[in-house]
Design a protein around this motif. Sequence first.
Motif, PDB file in Angstrom:
ATOM      1  N   THR A   1      -8.719  11.978  -7.396  1.00 24.19           N
ATOM      2  CA  THR A   1      -8.814  13.422  -7.169  1.00 24.19           C
ATOM      3  C   THR A   1      -9.597  14.017  -8.327  1.00 24.19           C
ATOM      4  OG1 THR A   1      -6.701  13.733  -8.275  1.00 24.19           O
ATOM      5  CG2 THR A   1      -6.640  13.569  -5.882  1.00 24.19           C
TER       6      THR A   1
ATOM      7  N   SER B   1       2.734   6.103  -2.717  1.00 24.23           N
ATOM      8  CA  SER B   1       1.402   5.567  -2.446  1.00 24.23           C
ATOM      9  C   SER B   1       0.977   4.606  -3.541  1.00 24.23           C
ATOM     10  CB  SER B   1       0.391   6.710  -2.339  1.00 24.23           C
ATOM     11  OG  SER B   1       0.706   7.530  -1.240  1.00 24.23           O
TER      12      SER B   1
ATOM     13  N   ARG C   1      -6.524   7.568  -3.755  1.00 23.67           N
ATOM     14  CA  ARG C   1      -7.936   7.781  -4.093  1.00 23.67           C
ATOM     15  C   ARG C   1      -8.051   8.856  -5.158  1.00 23.67           C
ATOM     16  NH1 ARG C   1      -9.860   7.624   2.096  1.00 23.67           N
ATOM     17  NH2 ARG C   1      -9.726   5.369   2.321  1.00 23.67           N
TER      18      ARG C   1
ATOM     19  N   THR D   1      -3.661   0.684  -3.393  1.00 22.35           N
ATOM     20  CA  THR D   1      -4.578   0.426  -2.280  1.00 22.35           C
ATOM     21  C   THR D   1      -4.440   1.438  -1.144  1.00 22.35           C
ATOM     22  OG1 THR D   1      -3.020  -1.102  -1.213  1.00 22.35           O
ATOM     23  CG2 THR D   1      -4.605  -2.049  -2.781  1.00 22.35           C
ATOM     24  N   SER D   2      -3.605   2.435  -1.308  1.00 18.18           N
ATOM     25  CA  SER D   2      -3.415   3.440  -0.251  1.00 18.18           C
ATOM     26  C   SER D   2      -4.502   4.509  -0.306  1.00 18.18           C
ATOM     27  CB  SER D   2      -2.047   4.108  -0.379  1.00 18.18           C
ATOM     28  OG  SER D   2      -2.038   4.966  -1.505  1.00 18.18           O
ATOM     29  N   SER D   3      -4.714   5.175   0.812  1.00 20.38           N
ATOM     30  CA  SER D   3      -5.688   6.264   0.820  1.00 20.38           C
ATOM     31  C   SER D   3      -5.215   7.420  -0.057  1.00 20.38           C
ATOM     32  CB  SER D   3      -5.947   6.746   2.246  1.00 20.38           C
ATOM     33  OG  SER D   3      -4.753   7.218   2.831  1.00 20.38           O
ATOM     34  N   GLY D   4      -3.911   7.599  -0.183  1.00 16.93           N
ATOM     35  CA  GLY D   4      -3.374   8.678  -1.009  1.00 16.93           C
ATOM     36  C   GLY D   4      -3.643   8.490  -2.490  1.00 16.93           C
TER      37      GLY D   4
ATOM     38  N   ALA E   1       0.808  -1.223   0.000  1.00 16.47           N
ATOM     39  CA  ALA E   1       0.000   0.000   0.000  1.00 16.47           C
ATOM     40  C   ALA E   1       0.840   1.272   0.000  1.00 16.47           C
ATOM     41  CB  ALA E   1      -0.945   0.015   1.200  1.00 16.47           C
TER      42      ALA E   1
END
Length: 127
Positions: free
Chosen positions: A63, A53, A61, A56-59, A39
């Motif tokens: 934009t 990132s 997602r 699968t990382s939140s970063g 991740a």
Amino acid sequence: MTAPEQLASVRYLVDDVAAAVDFYTAHLGFTAHTNAAPAFADVVRGPLRLLLSGPTSSGARATPADDTAPGRNRIHLIVDDLDAEIERLRGAGLSFRSDVVAGPGGRQILLTDPAGNLVELFEPRRG
């Protein structure tokens, strides 16, 4: 190592966190800091903390789309001898995205990390 509050962080979205960590540590003098692959990981060079990132990382997602974004952002690494760095990196099997460009402040070349993010190697003009 520089204290976390003294670091300037830049996030790069990458397809393969392990490959990105290897690229930056093996070729560009970064030190691995946190590794939560696949991740996320971060690497540090001086006061720069590069956040890597994975999908699968939140970063990573989505934009909002912005058609005005130039798409040429990159990290800028100063080197003492650009020609020697180019030779070293080519010897390691890396390829470059541009030719050497000379300007009033020095010389530079672009390469990409495994996810296609730009890295500028810059040799300042002397005297």
